[in-house]
Scaffold this motif. Structure first.
Motif, PDB file in Angstrom:
ATOM      1  N   GLU A  36     -27.644 -14.306 -10.159  1.00  0.00           N
ATOM      2  CA  GLU A  36     -26.522 -14.541  -9.237  1.00  0.00           C
ATOM      3  C   GLU A  36     -25.701 -13.263  -9.189  1.00  0.00           C
ATOM      4  OE1 GLU A  36     -22.836 -17.625  -8.410  1.00  0.00           O
ATOM      5  OE2 GLU A  36     -24.239 -18.029 -10.030  1.00  0.00           O
ATOM      6  N   ILE A  37     -25.333 -12.858  -7.971  1.00  0.00           N
ATOM      7  CA  ILE A  37     -24.572 -11.622  -7.798  1.00  0.00           C
ATOM      8  C   ILE A  37     -23.115 -11.972  -7.531  1.00  0.00           C
ATOM      9  CG2 ILE A  37     -25.132 -11.423  -5.338  1.00  0.00           C
ATOM     10  CD1 ILE A  37     -25.280  -8.361  -5.778  1.00  0.00           C
ATOM     11  N   THR A  38     -22.211 -11.348  -8.312  1.00  0.00           N
ATOM     12  CA  THR A  38     -20.774 -11.585  -8.172  1.00  0.00           C
ATOM     13  C   THR A  38     -20.079 -10.233  -8.031  1.00  0.00           C
ATOM     14  OG1 THR A  38     -20.965 -13.550  -9.565  1.00  0.00           O
ATOM     15  CG2 THR A  38     -18.751 -12.665  -9.223  1.00  0.00           C
ATOM     16  N   PHE A  39     -19.414 -10.024  -6.882  1.00  0.00           N
ATOM     17  CA  PHE A  39     -18.718  -8.765  -6.617  1.00  0.00           C
ATOM     18  C   PHE A  39     -17.275  -8.846  -7.082  1.00  0.00           C
ATOM     19  CE2 PHE A  39     -22.303  -8.249  -3.830  1.00  0.00           C
ATOM     20  CZ  PHE A  39     -22.527  -6.874  -3.835  1.00  0.00           C
ATOM     21  N   GLU A  40     -16.744  -7.719  -7.558  1.00  0.00           N
ATOM     22  CA  GLU A  40     -15.328  -7.661  -7.931  1.00  0.00           C
ATOM     23  C   GLU A  40     -14.465  -7.803  -6.693  1.00  0.00           C
ATOM     24  OE1 GLU A  40     -14.650  -4.115 -10.264  1.00  0.00           O
ATOM     25  OE2 GLU A  40     -15.795  -4.905 -11.961  1.00  0.00           O
ATOM     26  N   THR A  41     -14.905  -7.244  -5.571  1.00  0.00           N
ATOM     27  CA  THR A  41     -14.210  -7.388  -4.292  1.00  0.00           C
ATOM     28  C   THR A  41     -15.240  -7.303  -3.175  1.00  0.00           C
ATOM     29  OG1 THR A  41     -12.465  -6.535  -2.855  1.00  0.00           O
ATOM     30  CG2 THR A  41     -13.688  -4.913  -4.125  1.00  0.00           C
ATOM     31  N   LEU A  42     -14.978  -7.994  -2.079  1.00  0.00           N
ATOM     32  CA  LEU A  42     -15.885  -7.983  -0.935  1.00  0.00           C
ATOM     33  C   LEU A  42     -15.386  -7.070   0.183  1.00  0.00           C
ATOM     34  CD1 LEU A  42     -16.740 -11.797  -0.705  1.00  0.00           C
ATOM     35  CD2 LEU A  42     -18.124  -9.970  -1.724  1.00  0.00           C
ATOM     36  N   VAL A  43     -14.140  -6.568   0.051  1.00  0.00           N
ATOM     37  CA  VAL A  43     -13.542  -5.727   1.094  1.00  0.00           C
ATOM     38  C   VAL A  43     -12.971  -4.471   0.460  1.00  0.00           C
ATOM     39  CG1 VAL A  43     -11.782  -5.596   2.897  1.00  0.00           C
ATOM     40  CG2 VAL A  43     -12.959  -7.760   2.490  1.00  0.00           C
ATOM     41  N   HIS A  44     -13.239  -3.321   1.098  1.00  0.00           N
ATOM     42  CA  HIS A  44     -12.587  -2.071   0.702  1.00  0.00           C
ATOM     43  C   HIS A  44     -11.768  -1.594   1.888  1.00  0.00           C
ATOM     44  CE1 HIS A  44     -11.809   1.766  -1.210  1.00  0.00           C
ATOM     45  NE2 HIS A  44     -12.008   2.307  -0.024  1.00  0.00           N
ATOM     46  N   ASP A  45     -10.467  -1.418   1.669  1.00  0.00           N
ATOM     47  CA  ASP A  45      -9.563  -0.946   2.720  1.00  0.00           C
ATOM     48  C   ASP A  45      -9.215   0.512   2.445  1.00  0.00           C
ATOM     49  OD1 ASP A  45      -7.726  -0.561   4.728  1.00  0.00           O
ATOM     50  OD2 ASP A  45      -6.308  -2.063   4.010  1.00  0.00           O
ATOM     51  N   TYR A  46      -9.671   1.395   3.331  1.00  0.00           N
ATOM     52  CA  TYR A  46      -9.349   2.817   3.195  1.00  0.00           C
ATOM     53  C   TYR A  46      -7.886   3.083   3.522  1.00  0.00           C
ATOM     54  CZ  TYR A  46     -14.334   4.060   3.030  1.00  0.00           C
ATOM     55  OH  TYR A  46     -15.655   4.192   2.679  1.00  0.00           O
ATOM     56  N   GLY A  47      -7.241   2.164   4.222  1.00  0.00           N
ATOM     57  CA  GLY A  47      -5.865   2.386   4.664  1.00  0.00           C
ATOM     58  C   GLY A  47      -5.849   3.438   5.753  1.00  0.00           C
ATOM     59  N   GLN A  48      -4.832   4.287   5.763  1.00  0.00           N
ATOM     60  CA  GLN A  48      -4.720   5.384   6.732  1.00  0.00           C
ATOM     61  C   GLN A  48      -5.283   6.645   6.083  1.00  0.00           C
ATOM     62  OE1 GLN A  48      -3.515   5.057   9.925  1.00  0.00           O
ATOM     63  NE2 GLN A  48      -3.275   2.871   9.492  1.00  0.00           N
ATOM     64  N   ILE A  49      -6.372   7.164   6.627  1.00  0.00           N
ATOM     65  CA  ILE A  49      -6.940   8.409   6.123  1.00  0.00           C
ATOM     66  C   ILE A  49      -7.092   9.379   7.289  1.00  0.00           C
ATOM     67  CG2 ILE A  49      -8.135   7.334   4.187  1.00  0.00           C
ATOM     68  CD1 ILE A  49     -10.727   7.534   5.719  1.00  0.00           C
ATOM     69  N   ASN A  50      -7.162  10.654   6.964  1.00  0.00           N
ATOM     70  CA  ASN A  50      -7.276  11.681   8.002  1.00  0.00           C
ATOM     71  C   ASN A  50      -8.735  12.035   8.259  1.00  0.00           C
ATOM     72  OD1 ASN A  50      -4.493  11.936   8.425  1.00  0.00           O
ATOM     73  ND2 ASN A  50      -4.309  13.317   6.678  1.00  0.00           N
ATOM     74  N   GLN A  51      -8.979  12.486   9.438  1.00  0.00           N
ATOM     75  CA  GLN A  51     -10.303  12.919   9.855  1.00  0.00           C
ATOM     76  C   GLN A  51     -10.839  13.951   8.869  1.00  0.00           C
ATOM     77  OE1 GLN A  51     -10.270  14.950  13.620  1.00  0.00           O
ATOM     78  NE2 GLN A  51     -12.456  14.636  13.949  1.00  0.00           N
ATOM     79  N   GLY A  52     -12.090  13.772   8.448  1.00  0.00           N
ATOM     80  CA  GLY A  52     -12.733  14.712   7.541  1.00  0.00           C
ATOM     81  C   GLY A  52     -12.483  14.448   6.069  1.00  0.00           C
TER      82      GLY A  52
END
Length: 153
Positions: A36-52
Motif C-alpha cells: 500500500e502506498i501512502t504519500f506524505e502530501t498529494l499536492v505541492h504548491d510552488y506559490g509565486q515563483i519567477n521565470q527560470g
C-alpha cells in the motif's frame, strides 16, 4: 433387506445435506500480503515563483503494506512536467520519493497532475503541482549616486 436399503437411502440424503451446508458456508479468504502506498502530501504548491527559477519538488511516500511495492509508471499531464521514480521494489515500512521537475520558463498558472501507477492496493494515485510563474524581473539601470550631473550622449 428393505430396512438396510432404507437406512442407506436416509444416510445418503443426510450426507448430501451436509455437503450442501458446507458449500453454502462462505470460505474464509486467505490473508493476502499486499503493498500500500501512502504519500506524505498529494499536492505541492510552488506559490509565486519567477521565470527560470528551480521547478523541482519531491513527493515522499511510504510502503504501508505487507509486501514489496513496485511503481510501474509515473506520467504527467503535460510535457513541461517530468517525474522520476524509483525502479527497484520498496520493502514494507520503507520510504522513497518521486521527484518532479516543472519547466519554469513557462509563465502563468501551474496546475499539473502526475499519475502514479503501482502494484499497491491503491494502484493509482494522482499527485498535483500548483502555483504561478511570474515573468523574470527586469534589471534596472544603476542609479547615478555620485552627485555629478547626468551626461546624455
Amino acid at each position: 433387506m428393505k430396512k438396510v436399503f432404507s437406512l442407506l437411502l436416509v444416510l445418503a440424503f443426510v450426507m448430501a445435506g451436509m455437503a450442501q451446508n458446507d458449500a453454502a458456508q462462505p470460505k474464509k479468504p486467505k490473508k493476502v500480503k499486499t503493498p500500500e502506498i501512502t504519500f506524505e502530501t498529494l499536492v505541492h504548491d510552488y506559490g509565486q515563483i519567477n521565470q527560470g527559477e528551480n521547478g523541482e519538488c519531491e513527493f515522499v511516500f511510504k510502503n504501508t503494506g505487507k509486501a514489496d511495492l513496485i511503481l510501474t509508471n509515473c506520467r504527467s499531464s503535460c510535457g513541461c512536467t517530468v517525474p522520476s521514480w524509483p525502479k527497484d521494489p520498496i520493502a514494507p515500512g520503507k520510504k522513497a520519493s518521486i521527484k518532479v521537475k516543472y519547466n519554469t520558463n513557462r509563465i502563468g498558472q501551474i496546475n499539473k497532475t502526475i499519475t502514479v501507477e503501482s502494484n499497491a492496493v491503491n494502484d493509482r494515485v494522482v499527485l498535483k503541482i500548483t502555483g504561478n510563474v511570474n515573468p523574470k524581473p527586469t534589471e534596472a539601470a544603476p542609479e547615478n549616486n555620485s552627485g555629478a550631473p547626468k551626461v546624455n550622449n
